[in-house]
Design an enzyme around this catalytic site. Structure first.
Site, mmCIF file in Angstrom:
data_model
loop_
_atom_site.group_PDB
_atom_site.id
_atom_site.type_symbol
_atom_site.label_atom_id
_atom_site.label_comp_id
_atom_site.label_asym_id
_atom_site.label_seq_id
_atom_site.Cartn_x
_atom_site.Cartn_y
_atom_site.Cartn_z
ATOM 1 N N ASP A 16 0.830 -1.210 0.000
ATOM 2 C CA ASP A 16 0.000 0.000 0.000
ATOM 3 C C ASP A 16 0.869 1.267 0.000
ATOM 4 O OD1 ASP A 16 -2.404 1.365 -0.022
ATOM 5 O OD2 ASP A 16 -2.573 1.414 2.159
ATOM 6 N N HIS A 33 2.207 3.572 -9.099
ATOM 7 C CA HIS A 33 1.992 2.135 -9.339
ATOM 8 C C HIS A 33 3.161 1.546 -10.140
ATOM 9 C CE1 HIS A 33 -1.842 2.416 -7.477
ATOM 10 N NE2 HIS A 33 -2.404 3.148 -8.423
ATOM 11 N N LEU A 127 11.207 -20.024 -5.243
ATOM 12 C CA LEU A 127 10.266 -19.170 -4.493
ATOM 13 C C LEU A 127 8.902 -19.234 -5.171
ATOM 14 C CD1 LEU A 127 9.952 -16.700 -2.337
ATOM 15 C CD2 LEU A 127 10.081 -15.280 -4.371
#
Ligand code: IPE
Ligand code: IPE
Ligand code: MG
Length: 243
Positions: A16, A33, A127
């Site tokens: 966020d 963004h 991962l």
């Protein structure tokens, strides 16, 4: 640096603060963004380097459709571009990608990109990166319940966990939220039942390796009791050491 045994197996992050990062610089929110994608790339690498096995990130919530149309379409375009651009390196780095969320309602371009990315990285195992996109914790609980209801019969917690969108990974050990807010915003409602929470005031584009290490260190100092007492945990540790 933290030692390997104190590193969480599964970290989940509410990424966020992109919009505020941009606004502070008098830039359009979409620039924030874009910086957020760079920050995610850095975070994926840092997690893999530290021995984290699963990283789950919140990229677009069920509620984010309510943002201005221009921001939503900017985010969809950015997502499609990032998919094409990032997948070759993620593939080379041993990252297995999963997209978690409601696929209906996504454009054919985005849906096709998701399928290709998952397919291209399916055999990787260094991962696991779960990208929650068009995701909501309530959506996940409802879709799991609907699946089980269609099968009929009794329902256990184990059945629910198995029907949820993150059934392929264990629950997160550590949930991080950047950007200073201290709320869950419909993220992993079911799976975070016993996660440790860590809130960072850093905006997501500023969340770097040092910030991640602070979160991991804080996690390593927590005592996870799972309903038991500290005394019981001490006895368990002693008997493990003596075994
Ligand atoms: C998080 O950053 C990214 C998404 C929700 C897509 P925000 O866009 O929520 O940034 P702030 O909270 O407005 O700063
Ligand atoms: C949560 O952030 C969703 C993502 C990071 C994708 P929001 O910015 O949407 O959360 P609220 O609206 O502040 O609770
Ligand atoms: Mg926000």
């Amino acid at each position: 640096m933290t030692s390997p045994d104190t590193v969480p197996h599964h970290i989940a992050i509410v990424m966020d603060g992109n919009g505020r990062w941009a606004s502070k610089r008098f830039l359009p929110r979409i620039v924030g963004h874009k910086q957020g994608v760079d920050s995610l790339r850095r975070c994926v690498k840092a997690c893999a380097d530290r021995g984290v096995r699963v990283l789950t990130v919140f990229a677009f919530s069920s509620e984010n459709w309510n943002r201005p149309a221009e921001e939503v379409s900017g985010l969809m375009d950015l997502f499609a571009i990032a998919l094409t651009r990032e997948v070759p390196q993620l593939k080379a780095d041993g990252v297995q990608l999963h997209f978690v969320g409601e696929r209906a309602g996504l454009s054919t371009k985005v849906a096709a990109g998701i399928e290709q990315a998952e397919f291209a990285t399916a055999s990787n195992s260094r991962l696991i990166l779960n990208v929650c996109f068009n995701y909501g914790g309530r959506w996940d609980i409802v879709q799991a319940a609907a699946k089980l209801a269609a099968q009929g019969g009794a329902v256990t917690e184990h059945d629910m966990s198995g029907a949820m969108a993150l059934a392929h990974v264990p629950d997160p050990d550590l949930v991080i939220r950047t950007g200073g807010e201290q709320r869950i915003s419909n993220f992993l409602l079911w799976q975070s039942a016993y996660s440790e929470f860590y809130f960072s005031d850093k905006l997501w584009p500023e969340f770097d390796e040092a910030a991640l290490d602070l979160a991991i260190t804080a996690f390593s100092q927590r005592e996870r009791r799972f309903g038991k007492t500290s005394g019981q945990l001490a006895v368990q540790t002693d008997s493990l050491a003596g075994a």
